[in-house]
Design an enzyme around this catalytic site. Sequence first.
Site, PDB file in Angstrom:
ATOM      1  N   CYS B  50       8.185   0.265   2.339  1.00 35.46           N
ATOM      2  CA  CYS B  50       7.330   0.504   3.503  1.00 35.46           C
ATOM      3  C   CYS B  50       7.287  -0.750   4.378  1.00 35.46           C
ATOM      4  CB  CYS B  50       5.950   0.957   3.033  1.00 35.46           C
ATOM      5  SG  CYS B  50       4.915   1.594   4.357  1.00 35.46           S
ATOM      6  N   HIS B 147       6.386   4.984  -1.351  1.00 34.67           N
ATOM      7  CA  HIS B 147       5.822   3.997  -2.271  1.00 34.67           C
ATOM      8  C   HIS B 147       6.084   4.327  -3.741  1.00 34.67           C
ATOM      9  CE1 HIS B 147       3.501   1.577   0.588  1.00 34.67           C
ATOM     10  NE2 HIS B 147       3.355   2.703   1.266  1.00 34.67           N
ATOM     11  N   GLU B 149       5.775   2.386  -6.089  1.00 37.25           N
ATOM     12  CA  GLU B 149       4.815   1.628  -6.913  1.00 37.25           C
ATOM     13  C   GLU B 149       3.494   2.373  -7.107  1.00 37.25           C
ATOM     14  OE1 GLU B 149       5.152   1.242  -3.715  1.00 37.25           O
ATOM     15  OE2 GLU B 149       3.625  -0.020  -2.769  1.00 37.25           O
TER      16      GLU B 149
END
Lengths: 322, 169
Positions: B50, B147, B149
């Site tokens: 991002c 994302h 993560e």
Amino acid sequence: MLPLAGERKDAKGIVSEQSDANEIIRGSSTLKRGFAHMLKNGVVMDVTTVEQAQIAEEAGAVSVMVLDKLPSDVRKAGGVARTASIRIIQDIMDSVTIPVMAKCRIGHVYEAKVLRETDVDMIDESEVLTPADEHHHIWKWDFTTPFVNGARSLAEALRRIEEGAAMIRTKGEPGTGNVAEAITHIKKVNDELRAIKAIYDSGDHQDLVRMAREFKVSYDIVEETAKLGRLPVVNFAAGGIATPADAAYLMSLGCDGIFVGSGIFNANDAKERARAIVLATTFWDEPEKVKEAQKMIDERQSMLGLDVNTLELKMQERGGTS
Amino acid sequence: MKTADDVEKLDGLIIPGGESTTIGQLSLVNSSLRVIKEKIDGGMPILGICAGMILLSKTAADRVVGKTNQPLLDSLDVKLERNSFGRQRESFEAEIAMDSINIPKFHGIFIRAPSVSEANSDVEVLAKFNEKIVAVKKGNIIGTAFHPELTSDVSLHKYFVNLVKESKN
């Protein structure tokens, strides 16, 4: 993986739709809490004009919060404090690339809906404005837009998360330039988190039930939070932060980031101070760098500040019992 | 990691989500941006997520505000459109595919996500969503608009760790 404790999967604010040929979901807890997560270790600055928002962005703020008046000016003005002019919010959204938040009154569902339709990135249901409902906060699960709420204790924080808040900040005492209350609040939340973690680790579920009753929240959210040993959403410091050292100290107490209200744009060295507070927030664990940041500001330019004990209006008490 | 010295010691770097303007300005302050660029040029694998992908790009423009003057690494010859899918209310979750790196199904979390609006021919497109490019790769550099993560699926992380292992040999 984000903690999703307290998540309601049946919330009205979660929308499934088709986007071209693809199935997508909006407004999930992952998206809302994830958004707040992206602000971690950053500074959110209160602004009232486009010019202030641009100064904030250039200084490295992760987001700006739009208000009609800065909290200290709300105190001076008295009367009823409401959400900011939509036109100003839109102008700010059109002139900065960082996320734009705005405040609505506690319990004012329609100010929140107006902000949602304006497409702000996050709504702060804030005690800085005059509460519209002393008994109920907004049921934030009805919204696709994420919310942040203030809290002085673990009980308040969990009640807000249970209502759908995707982010928590300390209440502190807004508009005072006095960081003492924010320090008290973050320490209290952390002490209480340690206490319920210890109860969880001891396996005493009966005591967790007692805590849930005391906090006036469900057992599940207490148990999941106790297991985590931290809030399931990010927790920022807010209320009275005026200097780089204030910001660094709060970060050292375990806050995930900083909100600065009147501290920057009511000081006479706003540009330097904004930058200095960002640096101190990032490098809080390196005192030498915090000193360099502190050196960028002049204490004679700081907002004068107020003694919390002599205040007639304690904003932090607003919405505190519900 | 926060300083240039920290970067020097790395075998691989993941720049996670955040605010790209903030990350860019802060890395400029302590010269880690320059060191990161040298390490990338030297072959260190990097995964930009991002905001991290924005930092890797050559130019970035906001969908509404227009061209931004933020500091960038200029390591990927791509043009980025920031906030490409809209503001936070339009943030979304969707299934995407990265077939060329053997990840046929991945749950993408897109938060005020950017997309690649133009990519040079030496940049491989890993994934598209609604015709917009959302993941790219060029040698040791990977960029994603979503994302990884924030989910429990570690397949992309595993792929990246393998890149780091290979670069050590």
